[in-house]
Design an enzyme around this catalytic site. Structure first.
Site, short mmCIF file in Angstrom:
data_model
loop_
_atom_site.label_atom_id
_atom_site.label_comp_id
_atom_site.label_asym_id
_atom_site.label_seq_id
_atom_site.Cartn_x
_atom_site.Cartn_y
_atom_site.Cartn_z
N ARG A 133 0.83 -1.20 0.00
CA ARG A 133 0.00 0.00 0.00
C ARG A 133 0.86 1.25 0.00
NH1 ARG A 133 -4.23 -0.51 4.05
NH2 ARG A 133 -5.23 -1.41 2.21
N ARG B 241 7.01 0.27 2.02
CA ARG B 241 6.91 -0.88 2.92
C ARG B 241 5.74 -1.79 2.55
NH1 ARG B 241 5.23 3.81 4.95
NH2 ARG B 241 3.71 3.95 6.64
N CYS C 281 -3.68 -18.59 14.12
CA CYS C 281 -3.19 -17.82 15.25
C CYS C 281 -3.28 -18.72 16.48
CB CYS C 281 -4.04 -16.57 15.46
SG CYS C 281 -3.75 -15.30 14.20
N CYS D 177 -8.91 -13.57 18.13
CA CYS D 177 -9.50 -12.35 18.66
C CYS D 177 -10.83 -12.16 17.94
CB CYS D 177 -8.62 -11.15 18.37
SG CYS D 177 -6.87 -11.37 18.77
N CYS E 154 -11.02 -9.63 15.02
CA CYS E 154 -9.92 -9.76 14.05
C CYS E 154 -10.22 -9.02 12.75
CB CYS E 154 -9.66 -11.22 13.74
SG CYS E 154 -8.36 -11.47 12.51
N ARG F 169 -8.62 -9.53 10.08
CA ARG F 169 -8.37 -10.45 8.96
C ARG F 169 -9.11 -11.77 9.11
NH1 ARG F 169 -2.78 -8.95 9.45
NH2 ARG F 169 -2.99 -6.90 8.53
N LYS G 155 -3.31 4.13 7.61
CA LYS G 155 -3.50 4.57 8.98
C LYS G 155 -3.50 6.10 9.08
CE LYS G 155 -1.25 0.41 10.67
NZ LYS G 155 -0.78 -0.15 9.40
C1 LIG Z 1 0.20 -0.93 9.17
C2 LIG Z 1 0.66 -1.26 7.84
C3 LIG Z 1 2.00 -1.09 7.48
C4 LIG Z 1 3.03 -0.54 8.45
O1 LIG Z 1 2.71 0.77 8.79
P1 LIG Z 1 3.59 1.58 9.87
O2 LIG Z 1 2.85 2.86 10.06
O3 LIG Z 1 4.93 1.76 9.25
O4 LIG Z 1 3.64 0.76 11.10
C5 LIG Z 1 2.38 -1.40 6.20
N1 LIG Z 1 1.50 -1.87 5.30
C6 LIG Z 1 0.20 -2.05 5.59
C7 LIG Z 1 -0.73 -2.53 4.55
C8 LIG Z 1 -0.26 -1.76 6.87
O5 LIG Z 1 -1.55 -1.95 7.19
#
Ligand SMILES: *Cc1c(COP(=O)(O)O)cnc(C)c1O
Length: 386
Positions: A127, A131, A140, A144, A147, A149, A351
């Protein structure tokens, strides 16, 4: 050995011997401390929970119907922490389904964070440019009920990562802009040492990957998994860990020992918490949890607004509740004890941090800011500012 920060007497209210009896076993400390024994003896059946807890009708119906969609499984370790008499026990609410799970509201989503549309190869979510999120397994240690997922875990929807690894590594080798891999749930720490070592070695062989972290709830559900061998393996590959805790009663002596091993082994530790109605939606509950984590050298990282997953409305609070709670922490306690409160934007927005407004106005080089007790101050930019 440090003393466990908090040990509520309720936390040991179900005797291990009693749980073993339900499982048709006799209690043996060595076996209890073996993570594979714990995994083989997870409680999954209505009849077992009927013996373990005084179930409410809503829980009985939940246990009868919920597993068709999303499995119920609880490690003997975690089961021993549940309050047998109190259906509002904050640990029980996290793992015992209630019939409200069957209520689907019009705004509930199966894939709340829109991960599936950002999936270029199975089990890899890309996304953010730099990263990726790598989903390890479809199991798991315990499930939870909130969850995010649940569409993927527990029902054999996803092949284990080792079978998909060639495609994942090929994608990552090609995408040189990716510098960060987050390996997350289904829980990566349920892999045995050898495949986990192989996975991390393959990732470490990709030169542009600088940062590898694992997201896991194993330290809470199955602290027995944190063996010296596992810690050495994580240390060898220079992995960071994001743990998942929702309530201070999860911080038992076994969990304290697991966190101690990890911290002593040089593994940087963060924690993620989901804000849950009745579990941790009070100032006291959050403070106790975050202070407890700091004592274990675990830094609270994110507090998540609960994702609008199908059948979780009964566990969700309003966003206003989250804003009020985080305002009672920020500035009122150690900065390290205050995670970033985020909404993982439904539909795939990623996020988004949320807090009460602190920048009241910013005009003509003057910033009007509000502090932790509501007083207002002005910051003036330098005259030659950019
Ligand atoms: C949470 C998340 C991350 C990592 O996000 P950080 O803010 O760096 O912790 C990476 N990819 C996806 C799809 C996520 O949901």
């Amino acid at each position: 050995m440090i003393k466990s920060p908090v040990l509520d007497p309720l936390a040991t209210s179900i005797q291990r011997a009693e749980i073993c009896q339900i499982l048709g076993e006799t209690y043996n400390q060595e076996r209890w401390n073996d993570w594979r024994w714990q995994m083989r003896h997870r409680l999954t059946k209505l009849e077992q929970f009927q013996q373990l807890l005084q179930l409410t009708p809503a829980e009985e119906r939940g246990l009868l119907i919920a597993p068709e969609k999303f499995a119920v499984a609880i490690t003997p370790h975690f089961a021993s922490l549940l309050d047998p008499k109190d259906p509002l026990c904050p640990l029980r609410l996290q793992v015992i389904p209630r019939e409200e799970e069957l209520i689907v509201s019009s705004t509930d989503l199966v894939d709340p964070c829109g991960e599936d549309r950002d999936t270029p190869v199975p089990g890899l979510v890309h996304r953010y440019p730099d990263r990726v999120l790598l989903l390890a397994l479809d199991t798991c240690a315990a499930y939870c009920r909130y969850c995010t997922r649940s569409r993927l875990v527990s029902q054999g929807e996803m092949q284990p990562v080792m079978r998909r690894l060639d495609a994942i590594v090929a994608y990552l080798e090609e995408h040189t802009e990716v510098r960060d891999v987050l390996i997350s749930g289904g829980d990566p720490l349920l892999m045995s040492d050898e495949p986990l070592d192989n996975l991390l070695r393959r990732l470490r062989g990709i030169p542009h990957l600088e940062f590898i972290r694992i997201g896991s709830r194993v330290p809470s559900f199955l602290p027995q998994r944190i063996t010296p061998e596992l810690v050495a393996l994580l240390r060898k590959h220079r992995v960071w860990l994001s743990l998942h805790f929702c309530h201070v009663r999860e911080l038992t002596p076994e969990v304290a020992q697991a966190c101690d091993r990890l911290a002593d082994g040089g593994i940087p530790l963060g924690s993620q918490t989901v804000l849950l109605k009745g579990v941790n939606d009070s100032e006291e509950a959050l403070k106790n949890l975050f202070h407890g984590l700091l004592k274990l050298r675990v830094r609270p990282y994110y507090l998540y607004q609960c994702d609008p997953v199908v059948g979780t409305a009964h566990l969700r609070t309003s966003v206003q509740t989250g804003i009020n709670l985080i305002s009672k922490l920020r500035g009122h306690t150690t900065g390290y004890a205050v995670p970033t409160y985020v909404i993982d934007a439904p539909g795939g927005g990623g996020k988004v941090p949320i807090q009460a407004e602190t920048l009241l106005a910013y005009e003509n080089g003057k910033a009007t800011v509000r502090n932790w007790i509501g007083k207002t101050y002005t910051y003036v930019d330098p005259i030659e500012a950019d």
